[in-house]
Design an enzyme around this catalytic site. Sequence first.
Site, PDB file in Angstrom:
ATOM      1  N   LYS A 189       0.881  -1.179   0.000  1.00 35.36           N
ATOM      2  CA  LYS A 189       0.000   0.000   0.000  1.00 35.36           C
ATOM      3  C   LYS A 189       0.920   1.229   0.000  1.00 35.36           C
ATOM      4  O   LYS A 189       1.358   1.696   1.041  1.00 35.36           O
ATOM      5  CB  LYS A 189      -0.881  -0.015   1.248  1.00 35.36           C
ATOM      6  CG  LYS A 189      -2.257   0.619   1.096  1.00 35.36           C
ATOM      7  CD  LYS A 189      -2.240   2.075   0.712  1.00 35.36           C
ATOM      8  CE  LYS A 189      -1.898   3.003   1.839  1.00 35.36           C
ATOM      9  NZ  LYS A 189      -1.651   4.400   1.414  1.00 35.36           N
ATOM     10  N   SER A 243       5.684   7.950   9.133  1.00 40.79           N
ATOM     11  CA  SER A 243       5.865   8.837  10.288  1.00 40.79           C
ATOM     12  C   SER A 243       5.577   8.098  11.603  1.00 40.79           C
ATOM     13  O   SER A 243       4.806   7.135  11.627  1.00 40.79           O
ATOM     14  CB  SER A 243       4.924  10.030  10.154  1.00 40.79           C
ATOM     15  OG  SER A 243       3.588   9.580  10.182  1.00 40.79           O
ATOM     16  N   GLU A 264       9.509   1.355  10.430  1.00 41.78           N
ATOM     17  CA  GLU A 264      10.642   2.195   9.994  1.00 41.78           C
ATOM     18  C   GLU A 264      10.131   3.627  10.005  1.00 41.78           C
ATOM     19  O   GLU A 264       9.404   4.033   9.102  1.00 41.78           O
ATOM     20  CB  GLU A 264      11.068   1.828   8.566  1.00 41.78           C
ATOM     21  CG  GLU A 264      11.649   0.442   8.387  1.00 41.78           C
ATOM     22  CD  GLU A 264      13.080   0.336   8.877  1.00 41.78           C
ATOM     23  OE1 GLU A 264      13.612   1.316   9.435  1.00 41.78           O
ATOM     24  OE2 GLU A 264      13.652  -0.742   8.705  1.00 41.78           O
ATOM     25  N   CYS A 298      14.368  10.150   5.557  1.00 41.17           N
ATOM     26  CA  CYS A 298      14.274   9.819   6.988  1.00 41.17           C
ATOM     27  C   CYS A 298      15.623   9.958   7.673  1.00 41.17           C
ATOM     28  O   CYS A 298      15.680  10.257   8.855  1.00 41.17           O
ATOM     29  CB  CYS A 298      13.719   8.414   7.141  1.00 41.17           C
ATOM     30  SG  CYS A 298      14.595   7.195   6.183  1.00 41.17           S
ATOM     31  N   GLU A 396      10.729  16.593  13.347  1.00 43.75           N
ATOM     32  CA  GLU A 396      11.171  16.289  11.994  1.00 43.75           C
ATOM     33  C   GLU A 396      10.630  17.389  11.069  1.00 43.75           C
ATOM     34  O   GLU A 396       9.421  17.625  11.033  1.00 43.75           O
ATOM     35  CB  GLU A 396      10.602  14.926  11.599  1.00 43.75           C
ATOM     36  CG  GLU A 396      11.350  14.278  10.485  1.00 43.75           C
ATOM     37  CD  GLU A 396      10.831  12.875  10.185  1.00 43.75           C
ATOM     38  OE1 GLU A 396       9.660  12.565  10.459  1.00 43.75           O
ATOM     39  OE2 GLU A 396      11.621  12.092   9.624  1.00 43.75           O
TER      40      GLU A 396
HETATM   41  P1  NAD Z   1       2.742   8.869   6.723  1.00 42.43           P
HETATM   42  O1  NAD Z   1       2.957   8.182   8.015  1.00 42.43           O
HETATM   43  O2  NAD Z   1       1.797   9.999   6.669  1.00 42.43           O
HETATM   44  O3  NAD Z   1       2.227   7.831   5.613  1.00 42.43           O
HETATM   45  C1  NAD Z   1       2.934   6.674   5.304  1.00 42.43           C
HETATM   46  C2  NAD Z   1       1.963   5.647   4.762  1.00 42.43           C
HETATM   47  O4  NAD Z   1       1.016   5.313   5.772  1.00 42.43           O
HETATM   48  C3  NAD Z   1       1.166   6.094   3.550  1.00 42.43           C
HETATM   49  O5  NAD Z   1       1.059   5.004   2.650  1.00 42.43           O
HETATM   50  C4  NAD Z   1      -0.182   6.429   4.142  1.00 42.43           C
HETATM   51  O6  NAD Z   1      -1.251   6.288   3.228  1.00 42.43           O
HETATM   52  C5  NAD Z   1      -0.286   5.384   5.233  1.00 42.43           C
HETATM   53  N1  NAD Z   1      -1.206   5.728   6.318  1.00 42.43           N
HETATM   54  C6  NAD Z   1      -1.504   6.964   6.800  1.00 42.43           C
HETATM   55  N2  NAD Z   1      -2.406   6.872   7.798  1.00 42.43           N
HETATM   56  C7  NAD Z   1      -2.687   5.559   7.951  1.00 42.43           C
HETATM   57  C8  NAD Z   1      -3.557   4.828   8.808  1.00 42.43           C
HETATM   58  N3  NAD Z   1      -4.311   5.432   9.733  1.00 42.43           N
HETATM   59  N4  NAD Z   1      -3.609   3.482   8.685  1.00 42.43           N
HETATM   60  C9  NAD Z   1      -2.856   2.837   7.762  1.00 42.43           C
HETATM   61  N5  NAD Z   1      -2.017   3.478   6.920  1.00 42.43           N
HETATM   62  C10 NAD Z   1      -1.918   4.826   7.022  1.00 42.43           C
HETATM   63  O7  NAD Z   1       4.195   9.287   6.230  1.00 42.43           O
HETATM   64  P2  NAD Z   1       4.562  10.172   4.978  1.00 42.43           P
HETATM   65  O8  NAD Z   1       4.206  11.585   5.300  1.00 42.43           O
HETATM   66  O9  NAD Z   1       4.017   9.522   3.757  1.00 42.43           O
HETATM   67  O10 NAD Z   1       6.161  10.008   4.946  1.00 42.43           O
HETATM   68  C11 NAD Z   1       7.036  10.779   5.697  1.00 42.43           C
HETATM   69  C12 NAD Z   1       7.484  10.029   6.944  1.00 42.43           C
HETATM   70  O11 NAD Z   1       8.076   8.772   6.595  1.00 42.43           O
HETATM   71  C13 NAD Z   1       8.575  10.761   7.703  1.00 42.43           C
HETATM   72  O12 NAD Z   1       8.313  10.707   9.081  1.00 42.43           O
HETATM   73  C14 NAD Z   1       9.835   9.977   7.368  1.00 42.43           C
HETATM   74  O13 NAD Z   1      10.866  10.124   8.280  1.00 42.43           O
HETATM   75  C15 NAD Z   1       9.302   8.588   7.309  1.00 42.43           C
HETATM   76  N6  NAD Z   1      10.208   7.683   6.579  1.00 42.43           N
HETATM   77  C16 NAD Z   1      10.900   6.719   7.285  1.00 42.43           C
HETATM   78  C17 NAD Z   1      11.795   5.883   6.636  1.00 42.43           C
HETATM   79  C18 NAD Z   1      12.563   4.829   7.398  1.00 42.43           C
HETATM   80  O14 NAD Z   1      13.017   3.885   6.794  1.00 42.43           O
HETATM   81  N7  NAD Z   1      12.753   4.924   8.695  1.00 42.43           N
HETATM   82  C19 NAD Z   1      11.978   6.002   5.262  1.00 42.43           C
HETATM   83  C20 NAD Z   1      11.272   6.981   4.572  1.00 42.43           C
HETATM   84  C21 NAD Z   1      10.372   7.814   5.252  1.00 42.43           C
END
Ligand code: NAD
Length: 508
Positions: A189, A243, A264, A298, A396
């Site tokens: 997803k 996140s 992650e 990240c 962040e």
């Molecule tokens: P996000 O958490 O908003 O979304 C990530 C994913 O989760 C998306 O596919 C989104 O549709 C899904 N999602 C959102 N709400 C959900 C819910 N209630 N239930 C199930 N799925 C849900 O993150 P973002 O804004 O897309 O990405 C940025 C974040 O990702 C930053 O915090 C960044 O640091 C982190 N990140 C971490 C890594 C790592 O490997 N540690 C790598 C890349 C990005």
Amino acid sequence: MGQMTEKLSAAIGAFFPGLKEVGSYVGGEIVPGAGEEIAVADPATGEMLMGYPDGGDAVVARAAEAAIAGQREWAALTHAARGRTMQAIARALRDRIEDLAVLEAVSAGKPIRDCRVEATKVAEMFEYYAGWADKVHGEVIPVPTTHFNYTRREPLGVVLQITPWNAPIFTCGWQIAPAIAMGNAVLLKPSELTPLTSMAVAALAEQAGLPRGVVNVLCGYGHTTGQAAIGNPAVKKVVFVGSPATGSKIAAAAAKRVTPCVLELGGKSANIVFEDADLERACIGAQAAIFAGAGQSCVSGSRLLVQRSVYDRFVEMVAAGARRLRTGDPLDPATEVGPINNAAQYRHVLGMIESGIGEGVEIVTGSSGRPAERGYFVEPTVLKNVSNDMAVAREEIFGPVVAAIPFDTEEEAIAIANDSPFGLAGAVWTGNVGRAHRVAAQVKAGTFWINSYKVINVASPFGGYDSSGYGRSSGIEALHEYTQVKSVWVETAAQPAAAFGYAPGVGA
Ligand code: NAD
């Protein structure tokens, strides 16, 4: 419903000729969603890029069935045959790097030069895990009884992977490759903002011989389509990249069915520069750490800790480099820094700069928090006179904004680095080898660099400490995340039943 720009239509048409409307990729077919319309803006202009309906429950249910069937077929192959198919997938990806890079640049707003590198890395991921497909096996354990005891590493079945928008194709390959190498099927997803390159990878994999249903891409929102997938009984593990706030919700939802997770999450990594470092190299490293990917990484080095004796000079060196970076159209090969991916994130980055100004930071170069005339662009920004208790040092930002914090001693640098809820990555720049290893050992971070920054590779484990998550991706560790261990006991010197003093089949 179902609109997309001509530019996007051409880029996605390279993989799905004539595609009119984005839908989920399930069992080798595009399946339209039934939910509310998702509107995605072009990060480079702020104008409409595409609209498509959210997937929803029925799409998830169909994908789960396809994945169960696909996994059965995939796991029935020999391990070596799975490895050969994965090598074929890697070749198919290598043949289409440019098309994949263009699709990523158009849909995610990332500079084309970065997209080429990331698409190539995805091919490398399939090559790396193809090699592991027939090399992960169990052990024989010398138990203190007459039993022969051995372990098997078995696939989990169907795994759910939920990924963010900042590196869509990279994250897709990073999670799919180890999962299928171990005989699992995947429901992926991706972020609702950036699903297209994941769909393209799935389609290319099938063209290269992956059975249909082994990789399915669910296009839709997290709170609807993502949650429906977490709740589906076919899903045996949830691997989430995103996140911390969403990670916590996902782990809570998965806990209802006792489904294990890998999380992650985000970071606020400390990049520590001592006065005895090669400052020229450290400066190049500090810029790559925060400005690559417009800081939407990240592991970005968003806290720049600099020893006070060289603080002013070093911060000015980083600012001078930042002023030279070329920000612009993602498709322009000269562009080094692209836009922020979406409007909400753009507002967040600008808001963080404003909060820094409110707390008294000095903007050495870059954005003052005012929006650009067109698109979601933020100039590479260097903030000076930051203390570690300010919001710009604690939260962040996920944009091209670096907070430079002065320190005096090694102990103080380590204390500041560790004074964060996160623990994803970090680095030290120094000419003192003893200090380099002391700092590396004491900073809480899943990845740490010495006189370097941001190098990661599929062969090396990756993951977070503390609020940056748990579990590991890549390396051998990812193979363990995507398998479960069975312990098998074989009696080798069976005694007559009477010798036990109880009826056969009872007791242990
Ligand atoms: P996000 O958490 O908003 O979304 C990530 C994913 O989760 C998306 O596919 C989104 O549709 C899904 N999602 C959102 N709400 C959900 C819910 N209630 N239930 C199930 N799925 C849900 O993150 P973002 O804004 O897309 O990405 C940025 C974040 O990702 C930053 O915090 C960044 O640091 C982190 N990140 C971490 C890594 C790592 O490997 N540690 C790598 C890349 C990005």
